[in-house]
Design a protein around this motif. Structure first.
Motif, PDB file in Angstrom:
ATOM      1  N   PHE A 252      26.711  17.626  20.282  1.00  0.00           N
ATOM      2  CA  PHE A 252      25.832  18.535  19.548  1.00  0.00           C
ATOM      3  C   PHE A 252      26.697  19.409  18.663  1.00  0.00           C
ATOM      4  O   PHE A 252      27.600  20.101  19.132  1.00  0.00           O
ATOM      5  CB  PHE A 252      25.001  19.431  20.472  1.00  0.00           C
ATOM      6  N   THR A 253      26.411  19.371  17.362  1.00  0.00           N
ATOM      7  CA  THR A 253      27.186  20.174  16.429  1.00  0.00           C
ATOM      8  C   THR A 253      26.285  20.825  15.395  1.00  0.00           C
ATOM      9  O   THR A 253      25.187  20.343  15.109  1.00  0.00           O
ATOM     10  CB  THR A 253      28.266  19.314  15.740  1.00  0.00           C
ATOM     11  N   ALA A 254      26.747  21.941  14.865  1.00  0.00           N
ATOM     12  CA  ALA A 254      26.047  22.687  13.825  1.00  0.00           C
ATOM     13  C   ALA A 254      27.105  23.368  12.958  1.00  0.00           C
ATOM     14  O   ALA A 254      28.254  23.543  13.389  1.00  0.00           O
ATOM     15  CB  ALA A 254      25.099  23.721  14.434  1.00  0.00           C
ATOM     16  N   PRO A 255      26.730  23.786  11.728  1.00  0.00           N
ATOM     17  CA  PRO A 255      27.742  24.323  10.801  1.00  0.00           C
ATOM     18  C   PRO A 255      28.435  25.591  11.287  1.00  0.00           C
ATOM     19  O   PRO A 255      29.609  25.808  10.996  1.00  0.00           O
ATOM     20  CB  PRO A 255      26.942  24.581   9.524  1.00  0.00           C
ATOM     21  N   MET A 322      26.151  24.792  29.618  1.00  0.00           N
ATOM     22  CA  MET A 322      25.677  23.942  28.526  1.00  0.00           C
ATOM     23  C   MET A 322      26.796  23.601  27.554  1.00  0.00           C
ATOM     24  O   MET A 322      26.831  22.504  26.996  1.00  0.00           O
ATOM     25  CB  MET A 322      24.515  24.632  27.823  1.00  0.00           C
ATOM     26  N   ARG A 323      27.726  24.512  27.351  1.00  0.00           N
ATOM     27  CA  ARG A 323      28.853  24.248  26.461  1.00  0.00           C
ATOM     28  C   ARG A 323      29.755  23.149  27.001  1.00  0.00           C
ATOM     29  O   ARG A 323      30.460  22.476  26.238  1.00  0.00           O
ATOM     30  CB  ARG A 323      29.669  25.515  26.223  1.00  0.00           C
ATOM     31  N   THR A 330      30.822  23.863  16.736  1.00  0.00           N
ATOM     32  CA  THR A 330      31.034  23.544  15.329  1.00  0.00           C
ATOM     33  C   THR A 330      31.888  22.281  15.243  1.00  0.00           C
ATOM     34  O   THR A 330      32.509  21.877  16.238  1.00  0.00           O
ATOM     35  CB  THR A 330      31.757  24.693  14.618  1.00  0.00           C
ATOM     36  N   PRO A 331      31.951  21.630  14.083  1.00  0.00           N
ATOM     37  CA  PRO A 331      32.795  20.429  13.986  1.00  0.00           C
ATOM     38  C   PRO A 331      34.232  20.658  14.457  1.00  0.00           C
ATOM     39  O   PRO A 331      34.802  19.795  15.146  1.00  0.00           O
ATOM     40  CB  PRO A 331      32.726  20.080  12.501  1.00  0.00           C
ATOM     41  N   ALA A 332      34.802  21.797  14.130  1.00  0.00           N
ATOM     42  CA  ALA A 332      36.173  22.079  14.559  1.00  0.00           C
ATOM     43  C   ALA A 332      36.252  22.208  16.079  1.00  0.00           C
ATOM     44  O   ALA A 332      37.197  21.707  16.714  1.00  0.00           O
ATOM     45  CB  ALA A 332      36.685  23.353  13.894  1.00  0.00           C
ATOM     46  N   GLU A 333      35.261  22.873  16.671  1.00  0.00           N
ATOM     47  CA  GLU A 333      35.247  23.023  18.133  1.00  0.00           C
ATOM     48  C   GLU A 333      35.043  21.679  18.822  1.00  0.00           C
ATOM     49  O   GLU A 333      35.648  21.398  19.873  1.00  0.00           O
ATOM     50  CB  GLU A 333      34.147  24.005  18.539  1.00  0.00           C
ATOM     51  N   VAL A 334      34.198  20.841  18.245  1.00  0.00           N
ATOM     52  CA  VAL A 334      33.968  19.511  18.815  1.00  0.00           C
ATOM     53  C   VAL A 334      35.257  18.696  18.803  1.00  0.00           C
ATOM     54  O   VAL A 334      35.600  18.029  19.789  1.00  0.00           O
ATOM     55  CB  VAL A 334      32.854  18.780  18.034  1.00  0.00           C
ATOM     56  N   MET A 335      35.995  18.762  17.715  1.00  0.00           N
ATOM     57  CA  MET A 335      37.232  17.999  17.631  1.00  0.00           C
ATOM     58  C   MET A 335      38.282  18.522  18.603  1.00  0.00           C
ATOM     59  O   MET A 335      39.036  17.737  19.199  1.00  0.00           O
ATOM     60  CB  MET A 335      37.768  18.024  16.196  1.00  0.00           C
ATOM     61  N   ASP A 336      38.342  19.835  18.778  1.00  0.00           N
ATOM     62  CA  ASP A 336      39.276  20.405  19.756  1.00  0.00           C
ATOM     63  C   ASP A 336      38.940  19.917  21.163  1.00  0.00           C
ATOM     64  O   ASP A 336      39.826  19.571  21.955  1.00  0.00           O
ATOM     65  CB  ASP A 336      39.230  21.937  19.709  1.00  0.00           C
ATOM     66  N   ARG A 337      37.652  19.885  21.461  1.00  0.00           N
ATOM     67  CA  ARG A 337      37.216  19.435  22.777  1.00  0.00           C
ATOM     68  C   ARG A 337      37.497  17.942  22.957  1.00  0.00           C
ATOM     69  O   ARG A 337      37.938  17.500  24.018  1.00  0.00           O
ATOM     70  CB  ARG A 337      35.719  19.723  22.920  1.00  0.00           C
ATOM     71  N   SER A 373      29.832  12.825  10.295  1.00  0.00           N
ATOM     72  CA  SER A 373      31.123  13.307   9.830  1.00  0.00           C
ATOM     73  C   SER A 373      32.078  13.517  10.999  1.00  0.00           C
ATOM     74  O   SER A 373      33.260  13.147  10.942  1.00  0.00           O
ATOM     75  CB  SER A 373      30.939  14.622   9.063  1.00  0.00           C
ATOM     76  N   VAL A 374      31.555  14.076  12.087  1.00  0.00           N
ATOM     77  CA  VAL A 374      32.361  14.269  13.297  1.00  0.00           C
ATOM     78  C   VAL A 374      32.784  12.920  13.880  1.00  0.00           C
ATOM     79  O   VAL A 374      33.939  12.739  14.300  1.00  0.00           O
ATOM     80  CB  VAL A 374      31.571  15.088  14.344  1.00  0.00           C
ATOM     81  N   VAL A 375      31.864  11.970  13.894  1.00  0.00           N
ATOM     82  CA  VAL A 375      32.173  10.644  14.443  1.00  0.00           C
ATOM     83  C   VAL A 375      33.318   9.998  13.672  1.00  0.00           C
ATOM     84  O   VAL A 375      34.230   9.392  14.266  1.00  0.00           O
ATOM     85  CB  VAL A 375      30.914   9.759  14.411  1.00  0.00           C
ATOM     86  N   ARG A 376      33.299  10.121  12.354  1.00  0.00           N
ATOM     87  CA  ARG A 376      34.397   9.537  11.557  1.00  0.00           C
ATOM     88  C   ARG A 376      35.736  10.188  11.899  1.00  0.00           C
ATOM     89  O   ARG A 376      36.771   9.519  11.958  1.00  0.00           O
ATOM     90  CB  ARG A 376      34.101   9.719  10.061  1.00  0.00           C
ATOM     91  N   LYS A 377      35.706  11.499  12.160  1.00  0.00           N
ATOM     92  CA  LYS A 377      36.936  12.202  12.527  1.00  0.00           C
ATOM     93  C   LYS A 377      37.421  11.788  13.914  1.00  0.00           C
ATOM     94  O   LYS A 377      38.630  11.737  14.161  1.00  0.00           O
ATOM     95  CB  LYS A 377      36.709  13.708  12.469  1.00  0.00           C
ATOM     96  N   LEU A 378      36.481  11.499  14.816  1.00  0.00           N
ATOM     97  CA  LEU A 378      36.869  11.055  16.148  1.00  0.00           C
ATOM     98  C   LEU A 378      37.729   9.805  16.092  1.00  0.00           C
ATOM     99  O   LEU A 378      38.675   9.640  16.883  1.00  0.00           O
ATOM    100  CB  LEU A 378      35.625  10.763  16.998  1.00  0.00           C
ATOM    101  N   LYS A 379      37.430   8.918  15.177  1.00  0.00           N
ATOM    102  CA  LYS A 379      38.171   7.669  15.081  1.00  0.00           C
ATOM    103  C   LYS A 379      39.627   7.890  14.663  1.00  0.00           C
ATOM    104  O   LYS A 379      40.462   6.984  14.805  1.00  0.00           O
ATOM    105  CB  LYS A 379      37.481   6.728  14.098  1.00  0.00           C
TER     106      LYS A 379
END
Length: 381
Positions: A252-255, A322-323, A330-337, A373-379
């Motif tokens: 789950f992500t938001a700006p 929930m977190r 955010t996208p940055a937080e998702v990538m850190d996680r 966009s997040v999915v592409r960064k995950l790769k």
């Protein structure tokens, strides 16, 4: 390391205007995003409480009228295989149920899919959940024992080379059974096992080509369990590093952080936290609303709750719980996680798109661009 591999788990729920409209859009979006695999679940009904599946709680209910209207997975996979000319993604069932579905039928279905997809099928399998068994008259007292026997049955049939198979089993005895489907170019589909408890983890080491948990847990717990899997593989005389370390993670992500916080306060997202175990809640100094020792998704029976019951259960659930339910922020937080999961051994993330689970349908749809966009960064992790 060449980067993380990424799959997409589509809910495969009947939608509008055609029953598979949502799934077809998800598949084409996965192709456009360069995703490696496309998965559908095996459920008769939802783990989510149907009493809250209303437009006032979730805008997505306008597109998916029922949270329980799951399409039959093997039929859906056959349809996808016929359409799978663009992108030619690997297809997987994530995951099928070893108790509700006879293992001989599962062996047949998986072998058929592997032939139809020319070796691009993955059999995800686990012991199942109470909600998909008990309401339909399937015995639920020893799900892990049934799972172990199901795995032994599948392997026995695949290894039979068309000869008659006889095997004693308290659950799935074989008496002059025949299995004569060929393996695709001599190879059966890889088996990815959804496992969490010690006994199931040892089964991964004995039988699986992939470790594929889905219930909420931490990256650190994943690393500890992966060690158990690899140890069990070594004990069985297998190469422990040949087992793909995969995981299903809800994204789950938001700006902005403020937008994420707003949605985390919503009833629709809080209800999802009921799928975590009491042990998971305890790490945040809280007790599970359904009591001490509650196992979470494996034991939940949400179809029995009315609206007020659900609202009473979710009241006061800590935001911290929930977190931690997936890749949230955010996208940055998702990538850190996500990097934490990578550092704890994960090499294949199968993403469940939870950005649509918010009160506003407009915001949920708008967030799809951010999700991919997040999915592409995950790769690139």
């Amino acid at each position: 390391m060449s980067g993380m591999r990424v799959g997409l788990l589509d809910p495969a729920i009947a939608s509008r205007p055609a029953v598979d409209s949502f799934t077809r859009v998800s598949y084409l979006s996965a192709v456009a995003a360069g995703i490696d695999s496309f998965w559908v679940p095996d459920h008769l009904n939802s783990l989510f409480p149907r009493a809250l599946w209303q437009p006032k709680y979730c805008g997505g209910a306008k597109l998916l009228p029922s949270a329980d209207a799951y399409l039959e997975p093997w039929t859906m996979l056959g349809s996808l295989a016929a359409r799978n000319r663009v992108g030619r993604l690997r297809l997987g069932v994530g995951v099928t149920d070893s108790g509700r579905r006879n293992p001989a039928v599962t062996a047949q279905g998986a072998a058929t899919m592997n032939l139809l997809t020319r070796g691009r099928f993955i059999l995800g399998i686990g012991s199942g959940e109470r909600e998909g068994n008990e309401p339909y008259g399937v015995e639920w007292s020893k799900p892990v024992a049934r799972f172990e026997e199901a795995m032994a049955t599948i392997r026995a049939l695949w290894d039979s080379k068309g000869e008659l198979v006889n095997r004693d089993s308290p659950y799935f005895p074989l008496r002059n059974a025949i299995f004569d489907l060929p393996a695709y170019r001599g190879a059966w589909p890889p088996i990815w096992i959804a496992a969490h408890g010690p006994r199931m983890l040892r089964s991964v080491g004995r039988y699986a080509d992939g470790y594929f948990p889905a219930f909420p847990h931490t990256p650190q717990e994943y690393a500890q369990r992966l060690d158990v899997v690899r140890s069990a593989a070594s004990d069985a005389g297998r190469d422990p590093m040949s087992i793909t370390p995969a995981v299903v993670l809800s994204i789950f992500t938001a700006p902005t952080r403020a937008e994420v916080d707003d949605v985390l306060e919503s009833e629709i997202v809080r209800a999802g936290a009921l799928l975590a175990s009491d042990e998971f809640f305890a790490r945040h100094g809280a007790q599970h609303p359904l009591g001490v020792g509650f196992a979470g998704a494996q034991d939940v029976l949400p179809q029995e709750w009315d609206e007020q019951t659900v609202l009473s259960h979710i009241k006061g659930i800590p935001t911290g719980v929930m977190r931690e339910m997936g890749l949230v922020g955010t996208p940055a937080e998702v990538m850190d996680r996500a990097a934490q999961w990578r550092d704890c051994g994960v090499r294949y993330v199968v993403a469940l798109n939870s950005t649509v689970l918010q009160p506003s349908l407009r915001k949920g749809l708008a967030a799809q661009r951010l999700f991919y966009s997040v999915v592409r960064k995950l790769k690139k992790l």
